[in-house]
Design an enzyme around this catalytic site. Structure first.
Site, short mmCIF file in Angstrom:
data_model
loop_
_atom_site.label_atom_id
_atom_site.label_comp_id
_atom_site.label_asym_id
_atom_site.label_seq_id
_atom_site.Cartn_x
_atom_site.Cartn_y
_atom_site.Cartn_z
N ILE A 14 0.80 -1.21 0.00
CA ILE A 14 0.00 0.00 0.00
C ILE A 14 0.84 1.28 0.00
CG2 ILE A 14 -0.34 0.62 2.44
CD1 ILE A 14 -3.13 -0.15 -0.10
N THR A 17 6.59 1.54 2.51
CA THR A 17 8.03 1.78 2.34
C THR A 17 8.28 3.16 1.75
OG1 THR A 17 8.36 -0.59 1.96
CG2 THR A 17 10.17 0.88 1.36
N THR A 18 7.47 3.55 0.79
CA THR A 18 7.62 4.86 0.16
C THR A 18 7.44 5.96 1.19
OG1 THR A 18 6.87 4.06 -1.99
CG2 THR A 18 6.68 6.42 -1.59
N LYS A 38 12.74 -2.53 9.20
CA LYS A 38 11.70 -3.42 8.70
C LYS A 38 11.84 -4.71 9.50
CE LYS A 38 8.61 -4.88 5.53
NZ LYS A 38 7.32 -4.24 5.22
N ASP A 51 12.22 -3.76 0.09
CA ASP A 51 11.82 -2.80 1.12
C ASP A 51 12.99 -2.50 2.05
OD1 ASP A 51 9.35 -2.94 0.00
OD2 ASP A 51 8.37 -3.95 1.67
N GLU A 112 8.78 0.18 9.83
CA GLU A 112 7.72 -0.19 8.88
C GLU A 112 7.16 -1.56 9.24
OE1 GLU A 112 7.11 -1.60 4.27
OE2 GLU A 112 8.88 -0.40 4.75
N GLY A 113 5.86 -1.61 9.45
CA GLY A 113 5.20 -2.86 9.77
C GLY A 113 5.12 -3.78 8.55
N CYS A 173 -2.45 7.54 -3.49
CA CYS A 173 -3.37 7.39 -4.62
C CYS A 173 -2.96 6.20 -5.48
CB CYS A 173 -3.41 8.67 -5.44
SG CYS A 173 -3.90 10.12 -4.45
#
Length: 227
Positions: A14, A17-18, A38, A51, A112-113, A173
């Site tokens: 989703i 990472t970004t 991570k 990631d 990050e999960g 988006c």
């Protein structure tokens, strides 16, 4: 003072990472020592976990792969199943130890999960337990597509039920054809009752280092747990 954030999402793939990399670059630009973590990665490509590589590249201190990624599994499947197939079990104590090592080296740790907030990580614990163990303010990445309102509201309900602070959310988006996008974002602003930190536009060639997303650090700094 807050020393990091836990980034979760309404689903897997989703944009966590970004957004995590955007946060790292933004804090680094303020002169802070930053590192991404991570704890659990599932799904490798040519022997690498992309990631993890992206978070490592966005960090500005020297750390090991083991510190930022205690658990890495080849198949892109739920962590608890991947761990079972590998003959191991994910231990939150080990993850917490690695996090403490990073916390001692950096000003800000962005964790990050894995997958969505409630994804199982072993036979009795899920992503919520991981977030509670680290006790960091949470940033929610919402994939803007049909169904996102329900997904976002349920995830926020779970975050708050866990007793965690929701520092803000980011609208990603993911569907360029989504109808009434602005109205959906406005609806979430009204219902989520937390700060919208940024909007990530649809772009297959996104480059966080070119600041395609502007994370509102002022809002993060003003969140309750920052003080």
């Amino acid at each position: 003072m807050v020393t990091g954030f836990f980034v979760t999402g309404t689903d897997t793939g989703i944009g966590k990472t970004t957004v995590s990399c955007a946060l790292l670059h933004t804090f680094a630009a303020q002169g802070k020592k930053v590192v991404g973590m991570k704890p659990i990665a599932a799904g490798s490509e040519n022997g690498k976990w992309l990631d993890v590589e992206r978070l490592l590249a966005a960090s500005n201190i020297s750390v090991t792969h083991q510190q930022i990624n205690p658990y890495a599994f080849d198949p892109p499947i739920s962590p608890h199943i991947a761990a079972q197939q590998a003959g191991t079990e994910i231990d939150l104590a080990l993850i917490h130890q690695a996090y403490q090592e990073l916390k001692n080296k950096a000003d800000i740790v962005i964790v990050e999960g894995a997958g969505g907030f409630l994804v199982p990580i072993n036979q009795s614990q899920n992503g919520s337990d991981l977030a509670q163990a680290l006790n960091l303010p949470v940033i929610l990445v919402v994939g803007m597509r049909l169904g996102c309102l329900n997904h976002a509201l349920l995830t926020v309900q779970a975050i708050r039920a866990a007793g965690l602070n929701l520092a803000g959310w980011v609208a990603n988006c993911t569907d360029p054809q989504m109808q009434v996008l602005k109205q959906n974002i406005a609806t979430l602003e009204q219902w989520l009752n937390c700060s919208l930190l940024g909007v990530l536009p649809f772009d297959k060639k996104i480059d966080i280092q070119e600041n395609v997303i502007s994370v509102d650090i002022i809002k993060l700094q003003n969140c309750a747990l920052w003080l």
